[in-house]
Scaffold this motif. Sequence first.
Motif, PDB file in Angstrom:
ATOM      1  N   ALA A  17       0.885  -1.175   0.000  1.00 12.19           N
ATOM      2  CA  ALA A  17       0.000   0.000   0.000  1.00 12.19           C
ATOM      3  C   ALA A  17       0.915   1.214   0.000  1.00 12.19           C
ATOM      4  N   SER A  18       0.872   1.985  -1.066  1.00 13.65           N
ATOM      5  CA  SER A  18       1.903   3.003  -1.275  1.00 13.65           C
ATOM      6  C   SER A  18       1.363   4.431  -1.312  1.00 13.65           C
ATOM      7  N   PHE A  19       2.200   5.385  -0.905  1.00  9.73           N
ATOM      8  CA  PHE A  19       1.893   6.791  -1.168  1.00  9.73           C
ATOM      9  C   PHE A  19       1.837   6.991  -2.677  1.00  9.73           C
ATOM     10  N   GLY A  20       1.209   8.064  -3.098  1.00  6.09           N
ATOM     11  CA  GLY A  20       0.963   8.212  -4.524  1.00  6.09           C
ATOM     12  C   GLY A  20       1.287   9.593  -5.040  1.00  6.09           C
ATOM     13  N   PRO A  21       0.788   9.903  -6.230  1.00  4.21           N
ATOM     14  CA  PRO A  21      -0.078   9.033  -7.021  1.00  4.21           C
ATOM     15  C   PRO A  21       0.663   7.809  -7.561  1.00  4.21           C
ATOM     16  N   ILE A  22      -0.092   6.733  -7.720  1.00  2.00           N
ATOM     17  CA  ILE A  22       0.473   5.498  -8.260  1.00  2.00           C
ATOM     18  C   ILE A  22      -0.357   5.050  -9.460  1.00  2.00           C
ATOM     19  N   GLU A  23       0.249   4.213 -10.309  1.00  2.59           N
ATOM     20  CA  GLU A  23      -0.492   3.688 -11.457  1.00  2.59           C
ATOM     21  C   GLU A  23      -1.105   2.352 -11.057  1.00  2.59           C
ATOM     22  N   LEU A  64       3.069   1.660 -16.968  1.00  2.00           N
ATOM     23  CA  LEU A  64       3.591   2.140 -15.679  1.00  2.00           C
ATOM     24  C   LEU A  64       2.889   1.490 -14.483  1.00  2.00           C
ATOM     25  N   TYR A  65       2.115   0.418 -14.725  1.00  2.00           N
ATOM     26  CA  TYR A  65       1.457  -0.271 -13.604  1.00  2.00           C
ATOM     27  C   TYR A  65       2.502  -0.644 -12.552  1.00  2.00           C
ATOM     28  N   GLY A  66       2.197  -0.317 -11.309  1.00  2.00           N
ATOM     29  CA  GLY A  66       3.119  -0.645 -10.225  1.00  2.00           C
ATOM     30  C   GLY A  66       4.089   0.473  -9.879  1.00  2.00           C
ATOM     31  N   TYR A  67       4.023   1.571 -10.644  1.00  2.00           N
ATOM     32  CA  TYR A  67       4.912   2.704 -10.387  1.00  2.00           C
ATOM     33  C   TYR A  67       4.284   3.717  -9.431  1.00  2.00           C
ATOM     34  N   ILE A  68       5.118   4.334  -8.608  1.00  2.00           N
ATOM     35  CA  ILE A  68       4.793   5.639  -8.023  1.00  2.00           C
ATOM     36  C   ILE A  68       5.082   6.639  -9.142  1.00  2.00           C
ATOM     37  N   THR A  69       4.109   7.448  -9.510  1.00  2.00           N
ATOM     38  CA  THR A  69       4.252   8.243 -10.749  1.00  2.00           C
ATOM     39  C   THR A  69       4.640   9.705 -10.495  1.00  2.00           C
ATOM     40  N   THR A  70       3.665  10.604 -10.429  1.00  2.00           N
ATOM     41  CA  THR A  70       3.978  12.040 -10.448  1.00  2.00           C
ATOM     42  C   THR A  70       4.147  12.654  -9.062  1.00  2.00           C
ATOM     43  N   THR A  71       4.664  11.897  -8.116  1.00  2.00           N
ATOM     44  CA  THR A  71       4.859  12.457  -6.776  1.00  2.00           C
ATOM     45  C   THR A  71       5.858  13.625  -6.805  1.00  2.00           C
ATOM     46  N   PRO A  72       5.580  14.666  -6.019  1.00  8.95           N
ATOM     47  CA  PRO A  72       6.568  15.743  -5.897  1.00  8.95           C
ATOM     48  C   PRO A  72       7.741  15.350  -4.992  1.00  8.95           C
ATOM     49  N   LEU A 131       8.077   0.603  -7.933  1.00 14.31           N
ATOM     50  CA  LEU A 131       8.136  -0.056  -6.633  1.00 14.31           C
ATOM     51  C   LEU A 131       7.659  -1.509  -6.726  1.00 14.31           C
ATOM     52  N   LEU A 132       6.489  -1.721  -7.304  1.00 14.33           N
ATOM     53  CA  LEU A 132       5.962  -3.083  -7.403  1.00 14.33           C
ATOM     54  C   LEU A 132       6.917  -3.987  -8.189  1.00 14.33           C
ATOM     55  N   GLY A 133       7.441  -3.487  -9.293  1.00 16.58           N
ATOM     56  CA  GLY A 133       8.332  -4.289 -10.144  1.00 16.58           C
ATOM     57  C   GLY A 133       9.574  -4.755  -9.396  1.00 16.58           C
ATOM     58  N   GLN A 134      10.154  -3.873  -8.608  1.00 17.89           N
ATOM     59  CA  GLN A 134      11.368  -4.236  -7.866  1.00 17.89           C
ATOM     60  C   GLN A 134      11.068  -5.267  -6.779  1.00 17.89           C
ATOM     61  N   ILE A 135       9.894  -5.124  -6.151  1.00 21.96           N
ATOM     62  CA  ILE A 135       9.520  -6.101  -5.116  1.00 21.96           C
ATOM     63  C   ILE A 135       9.234  -7.460  -5.753  1.00 21.96           C
ATOM     64  N   LYS A 136       8.514  -7.433  -6.873  1.00 21.89           N
ATOM     65  CA  LYS A 136       8.171  -8.701  -7.535  1.00 21.89           C
ATOM     66  C   LYS A 136       9.416  -9.406  -8.088  1.00 21.89           C
ATOM     67  N   PRO A 152       2.551 -14.090  -5.023  1.00 23.91           N
ATOM     68  CA  PRO A 152       1.447 -13.180  -5.372  1.00 23.91           C
ATOM     69  C   PRO A 152       1.552 -11.892  -4.565  1.00 23.91           C
ATOM     70  N   THR A 153       1.468 -10.753  -5.248  1.00 23.25           N
ATOM     71  CA  THR A 153       1.673  -9.464  -4.580  1.00 23.25           C
ATOM     72  C   THR A 153       0.604  -8.476  -5.037  1.00 23.25           C
ATOM     73  N   THR A 154      -0.032  -7.814  -4.078  1.00 23.56           N
ATOM     74  CA  THR A 154      -1.059  -6.824  -4.415  1.00 23.56           C
ATOM     75  C   THR A 154      -0.486  -5.416  -4.341  1.00 23.56           C
ATOM     76  N   TRP A 155      -1.164  -4.486  -5.019  1.00 22.41           N
ATOM     77  CA  TRP A 155      -0.654  -3.129  -5.206  1.00 22.41           C
ATOM     78  C   TRP A 155      -1.805  -2.153  -5.143  1.00 22.41           C
ATOM     79  N   THR A 156      -1.786  -1.290  -4.145  1.00 17.06           N
ATOM     80  CA  THR A 156      -2.822  -0.259  -4.077  1.00 17.06           C
ATOM     81  C   THR A 156      -2.279   0.951  -3.328  1.00 17.06           C
ATOM     82  N   THR A 157      -3.138   1.944  -3.094  1.00 15.76           N
ATOM     83  CA  THR A 157      -2.684   3.142  -2.392  1.00 15.76           C
ATOM     84  C   THR A 157      -2.655   2.908  -0.885  1.00 15.76           C
ATOM     85  N   ASP A 158      -1.892   3.748  -0.185  1.00 19.49           N
ATOM     86  CA  ASP A 158      -1.821   3.650   1.278  1.00 19.49           C
ATOM     87  C   ASP A 158      -3.217   3.761   1.905  1.00 19.49           C
TER      88      ASP A 158
END
Lengths: 290, 290
Positions: free
Chosen positions: B57-63, B70-78, B87-92, B98-104
């Motif tokens: 569960a990640s801070f965002g915005p995320i794809e 870009l699925y699994g990326y933290i995208t336009t964060t300042p 982030l997801l890609g490196q963890i996987k 099996p790994t899930t991906w959503t916002t914090d």
Amino acid sequence: MLIGSIEAGGTKFVCAVGNENYQVQDQVSIPTTTPNETIKAVIAYFKQFELDAMGIASFGPIEIRKNNPLYGYITTTPKPNWHNTDLLGQIKAAFDVPTTWTTDVNGSAYGEYVMSTLSNEKIQSLVYYTVGTGVGAGAVMDDHFLGGIGHPEMGHTFVKRHPSDLDFKGICPYHADCLEGLVAGPTFEARLGQKGETVPLTDPVWDILAYYLAQAVIQATLIVRPAKIVFGGSVINNMLLDKVRQSVTEQLNGYVELPPLDQYITRPAIANNGSATLGNFALGLKELQS
Amino acid sequence: MLIGSIEAGGTKFVCAVGNENYQVQDQVSIPTTTPNETIKAVIAYFKQFELDAMGIASFGPIEIRKNNPLYGYITTTPKPNWHNTDLLGQIKAAFDVPTTWTTDVNGSAYGEYVMSTLSNEKIQSLVYYTVGTGVGAGAVMDDHFLGGIGHPEMGHTFVKRHPSDLDFKGICPYHADCLEGLVAGPTFEARLGQKGETVPLTDPVWDILAYYLAQAVIQATLIVRPAKIVFGGSVINNMLLDKVRQSVTEQLNGYVELPPLDQYITRPAIANNGSATLGNFALGLKELQS
């Protein structure tokens, strides 16, 4: 295959019969008088056909929780005589076919959603606002209606007031200056003393309406993240929607990525107020096939 | 069964390992520095365990669109260095489970949703707001996250201004006086010149915050109709939530039927900021079992 559609509105019930390709085979408009009279006429109309399924999209508020004793009722409407009317129950008693039950705006949302698939646009989510005597909205997400303990009532959220409109009190009997209280059709009389149809497109009131409707778009956008937002209802015109798009651009300020706004914020794709009828056909057919 | 949880935040990554009963077996907090450094430490931590699944569960915005490159990326964060981080890609790549991906905030919403089932409350829908450095929200409807072309960003809608707060410009760099710009933690410094922790509970600023947060409740209520709205984050305290409930009562004015407000508007049921961790355990387990 014949599917019946009832779009139950505060002034008329639009009843139609369509086939499995969502083509209207017959249609009639029955005035909304008393529940007894109107529902009797509706039943008599559909008795002419051998229906396979029906879809009902009704003015509200309505009870949509299937485990609630009032499921299928129009509940707390201020409309005289229609308070706590078991509309679904009376229709089901007359026709022993699979029948769906949702709000008028959900029916329209579903019709526009299905149309996007037919037209190869194939969006997965859509919000439909109507801006007329009142303001309401329905939403479809991945083929399901948005809503938890009830159906959406998106017309009654609050918005930041336009600097040139601070003295207008708003006309919503519950909230004064909620969205509906600031943009519904009767606000033209309240602000300008004239009917909306007679207000020139050059009047600054359109900028005020656009400012508020843009905030409705922003609320729906940031809370639901739909692929499209459709505006129907008597207050909506092309110039107003252009102003809404411009105001969304200014107020949202690039915060989230959106489709091109002329595709994102649109009028209904289905002509002649037919969105809810097509939606009912599709919902009735889906119910029959499930 | 061992499930890993990563709650990726702007200041720290809370990493935990839990069992199939959502009990935390081990937990560590890793500072958020650079992606290289932080993600390397996260991977080293989880390599100590034989994981069956993971939830992020990640801070965002995320794809979150699976068909997007870009699925699994933290995208336009300042946040410096973290723009477009896979982030997801490196963890996987490091863990073949099996790994899930959503916002914090979705992770927290899901944790609170699952807790309602464990506690026999068994609600079907829930919105979780966090009010801290920023404002964000996630929502669960019938076991799915709300969202169409992206995840919700409910913190940036507009609200009707409080009559005693008209001169405050707001602090959101995008929108000035959107919800976040009016109620996030740093607004205490901007309005009063002091940190939120030092502002007495008798200060009238709490009424202003409650007025705006009540409008957030009303937006979420009328658009989503959830069974419950949970507030987490450093700005929230019991007195503030009491004021929010009172303001909702006044502003919504009985328009829709709601559960008792002390059950409808609550602080997290899961202690010690553990909502997202429990949510990740449940999401990872669900992914494993599907």
